[in-house]
Design a protein around this motif. Structure first.
Motif, PDB file in Angstrom:
ATOM      1  N   UNK A   6       0.828  -1.195   0.000  1.00  0.00           N
ATOM      2  CA  UNK A   6       0.000   0.000   0.000  1.00  0.00           C
ATOM      3  C   UNK A   6       0.864   1.246   0.000  1.00  0.00           C
ATOM      4  N   UNK A   7       0.350   2.291  -0.649  1.00  0.00           N
ATOM      5  CA  UNK A   7       1.080   3.557  -0.663  1.00  0.00           C
ATOM      6  C   UNK A   7       1.265   4.079   0.747  1.00  0.00           C
ATOM      7  N   UNK A   8       0.215   4.005   1.550  1.00  0.00           N
ATOM      8  CA  UNK A   8       0.280   4.476   2.933  1.00  0.00           C
ATOM      9  C   UNK A   8      -0.745   3.677   3.737  1.00  0.00           C
ATOM     10  N   UNK A   9      -0.277   2.857   4.637  1.00  0.00           N
ATOM     11  CA  UNK A   9      -1.158   2.002   5.427  1.00  0.00           C
ATOM     12  C   UNK A   9      -1.499   2.719   6.732  1.00  0.00           C
ATOM     13  N   UNK A  10      -2.547   3.544   6.685  1.00  0.00           N
ATOM     14  CA  UNK A  10      -2.903   4.354   7.847  1.00  0.00           C
ATOM     15  C   UNK A  10      -3.342   3.485   9.024  1.00  0.00           C
ATOM     16  N   UNK A  11      -4.025   2.378   8.735  1.00  0.00           N
ATOM     17  CA  UNK A  11      -4.451   1.515   9.828  1.00  0.00           C
ATOM     18  C   UNK A  11      -3.249   0.973  10.591  1.00  0.00           C
ATOM     19  N   UNK A  12      -2.233   0.522   9.864  1.00  0.00           N
ATOM     20  CA  UNK A  12      -1.036  -0.017  10.521  1.00  0.00           C
ATOM     21  C   UNK A  12      -0.278   1.074  11.271  1.00  0.00           C
ATOM     22  N   UNK A  13      -0.226   2.267  10.696  1.00  0.00           N
ATOM     23  CA  UNK A  13       0.464   3.376  11.360  1.00  0.00           C
ATOM     24  C   UNK A  13      -0.175   3.678  12.706  1.00  0.00           C
ATOM     25  N   UNK A  14      -1.493   3.731  12.748  1.00  0.00           N
ATOM     26  CA  UNK A  14      -2.182   4.097  13.980  1.00  0.00           C
ATOM     27  C   UNK A  14      -2.324   2.926  14.946  1.00  0.00           C
ATOM     28  N   UNK A  15      -2.335   1.705  14.414  1.00  0.00           N
ATOM     29  CA  UNK A  15      -2.485   0.533  15.275  1.00  0.00           C
ATOM     30  C   UNK A  15      -1.339   0.435  16.279  1.00  0.00           C
ATOM     31  N   UNK A  16      -0.175   0.958  15.921  1.00  0.00           N
ATOM     32  CA  UNK A  16       0.974   0.923  16.835  1.00  0.00           C
ATOM     33  C   UNK A  16       0.673   1.651  18.145  1.00  0.00           C
ATOM     34  N   UNK A  17      -0.270   2.600  18.094  1.00  0.00           N
ATOM     35  CA  UNK A  17      -0.558   3.447  19.250  1.00  0.00           C
ATOM     36  C   UNK A  17      -1.941   3.163  19.837  1.00  0.00           C
ATOM     37  N   UNK A  18      -2.508   1.995  19.518  1.00  0.00           N
ATOM     38  CA  UNK A  18      -3.906   1.715  19.883  1.00  0.00           C
ATOM     39  C   UNK A  18      -4.166   1.924  21.378  1.00  0.00           C
ATOM     40  N   UNK A  19      -3.353   1.345  22.231  1.00  0.00           N
ATOM     41  CA  UNK A  19      -3.617   1.422  23.669  1.00  0.00           C
ATOM     42  C   UNK A  19      -3.564   2.871  24.158  1.00  0.00           C
ATOM     43  N   UNK A  20      -2.546   3.616  23.699  1.00  0.00           N
ATOM     44  CA  UNK A  20      -2.430   5.009  24.125  1.00  0.00           C
ATOM     45  C   UNK A  20      -3.577   5.861  23.586  1.00  0.00           C
ATOM     46  N   UNK A  21      -4.003   5.564  22.366  1.00  0.00           N
ATOM     47  CA  UNK A  21      -5.088   6.341  21.776  1.00  0.00           C
ATOM     48  C   UNK A  21      -6.425   6.024  22.447  1.00  0.00           C
ATOM     49  N   UNK A  22      -6.634   4.764  22.800  1.00  0.00           N
ATOM     50  CA  UNK A  22      -7.838   4.413  23.547  1.00  0.00           C
ATOM     51  C   UNK A  22      -7.870   5.149  24.887  1.00  0.00           C
ATOM     52  N   UNK A  23      -6.723   5.212  25.536  1.00  0.00           N
ATOM     53  CA  UNK A  23      -6.655   5.922  26.824  1.00  0.00           C
ATOM     54  C   UNK A  23      -6.912   7.409  26.640  1.00  0.00           C
ATOM     55  N   UNK A  24      -6.431   7.968  25.521  1.00  0.00           N
ATOM     56  CA  UNK A  24      -6.640   9.389  25.256  1.00  0.00           C
ATOM     57  C   UNK A  24      -8.118   9.699  25.052  1.00  0.00           C
ATOM     58  N   UNK A  25      -8.807   8.832  24.308  1.00  0.00           N
ATOM     59  CA  UNK A  25     -10.247   9.032  24.092  1.00  0.00           C
ATOM     60  C   UNK A  25     -11.001   8.928  25.417  1.00  0.00           C
ATOM     61  N   UNK A  26     -10.643   7.967  26.237  1.00  0.00           N
ATOM     62  CA  UNK A  26     -11.290   7.821  27.544  1.00  0.00           C
ATOM     63  C   UNK A  26     -11.090   9.073  28.383  1.00  0.00           C
ATOM     64  N   UNK A  27      -9.876   9.618  28.302  1.00  0.00           N
ATOM     65  CA  UNK A  27      -9.574  10.837  29.055  1.00  0.00           C
ATOM     66  C   UNK A  27     -10.498  11.981  28.639  1.00  0.00           C
TER      67      UNK A  27
END
Length: 373
Positions: free
Chosen positions: A3-24
């Motif tokens: 893929x030219x740019x795999x946005x899902x894979x890029x963001x998946x690396x930060x899943x736990x931190x991003x989930x915590x950010x949304x909860x915050x």
């Protein structure tokens, strides 16, 4: 398929931190112009080395707000590169000012400082530089021209998050800068987002009001403003990703180095790569003058080249197929002759590059490019 740019894979690396950010954010009960936006503005300003960062809704609004805050409008001219993405020029037109197009340097695809001064008139108010594809413009030369003619320098940093010029970050190389955090950017959120950076206290105060209906304090409106705010969820996600930006840019540079070293097909024109060495003076990180938002190459037979790569399972993107002066939105420019811009737009194509590409994928791209005839 690579893929030219795999946005899902890029963001998946930060899943736990991003989930915590949304909860915050959800737990706070505050969703606009709250603590997350304030914190991101402080952190991004510190990262860029500026006194201020002001979050807004998107990168186009960031540039529009700068121009509006300066009071540039009908009758004023702003110099800009002819081969930029059209948003740079829309930001000028939307304020009633006139974009004045300047051809790029064919080696860098950036506005050519040698061609700027001839375009300056008594109506010129600013030079908009676009750090296109992630490479910083020749700011020393451009700054000297601006100082000579008492012009503002506005940076379009939509593709240059983290890039440096003589040790300073993009966003801190002119009078004010606009950033986009569109998902595909080197620093991208999960929707639209943008920011203005500046060291001008008065300008920052005005932009903070303009982005919020023109209000400096609640229900008091010194300006006729707009609604352009970076929401709390996007700000929280950006706070998660900002600490990883330099490492992601370094990985992009590693891939670009391999492309430049190992692609040997004479039918492909590679971008010029500029190396920057580590310096303890600036937090020990490499001074990347190009953070490789995309890796643009040129091919005279672009359609055939793109078709070959597609057959090889490699996704590519053309940035950009039609130059601004040939767009229906700007019929007044259709008679312009801009041969450098036109040949770039007719031949350029971007290869995959992202921090989640594997070495094997990079090798596969290189092999496919080299085997094309």
């Amino acid at each position: 398929m690579i893929r030219f740019l795999d946005l899902k894979a890029i963001n998946e690396r930060h899943r736990a931190e991003m989930d915590a950010a949304v909860k915050r954010v959800l737990d706070s009960g505050w969703y606009l112009l709250g603590k997350e936006c304030e914190a991101f503005e402080r952190e991004f300003a510190a990262y860029c080395g500026t006194r201020h960062a002001i979050g807004c809704a998107n990168g186009l609004d960031a540039l529009k707000l700068i121009i509006r805050a300066y009071g540039f409008g009908p009758g004023d001219e702003i110099i800009a590169p002819a081969n930029t993405y059209i948003a740079s020029l829309i930001s000028i037109s939307a304020n009633g000012a006139t974009p004045i197009l300047v051809e790029p340097d064919p080696a860098t695809y950036l506005i050519d400082p040698a061609k700027i001064e001839e375009k300056i008139t008594p109506r010129t108010k600013a030079i908009m530089v676009v750090h296109l594809y992630g490479r910083t413009c020749e700011m020393a030369a451009i700054g000297a021209i601006a100082a000579k003619h008492a012009l503002k320098v506005i940076e379009d940093c939509a593709q240059a998050h983290g890039a440096r010029h003589d040790g300073r970050r993009a966003g801190n190389l002119g009078d004010a800068a606009g950033f986009s955090f569109y998902p595909g950017k080197n620093l991208g959120c999960l929707g639209d987002g943008g920011a203005v950076t500046t060291n001008d206290d008065e300008l920052a105060t005005r932009i903070r009001a303009l982005r919020n209906y023109g209000s400096d304090v609640k229900y008091h409106f010194p300006y006729r403003g707009t609604n352009s705010r970076l929401d709390e969820v996007q700000a929280a996600w950006l706070r998660v990703k900002l600490p990883y930006l330099d490492a992601d840019n370094a990985r992009r540079d590693e891939i670009a180095a391999r492309y430049c070293r190992e692609i040997t097909n004479p039918a492909i024109t590679l971008p010029v790569r500029q190396d920057r060495q580590p310096s303890a003076a600036v937090d020990g990180n490499r001074h990347l003058s190009n953070v490789w938002h995309v890796f643009p190459v040129r091919a005279a037979q672009r359609d055939a080249f793109q078709a070959h790569l597609t057959e090889c399972g490699i996704q590519t993107v053309i940035h950009y197929p039609i130059p601004p002066h040939r767009q229906p939105a700007y019929t007044e420019w259709h008679a312009l002759s801009l041969p450098i811009t036109e040949v770039i737009h007719d031949t350029i194509i971007s290869l995959p590059i992202s921090p989640v590409m594997t070495d094997d994928e990079v090798s596969e791209v290189i092999a496919a490019v080299n085997e094309w005839k």
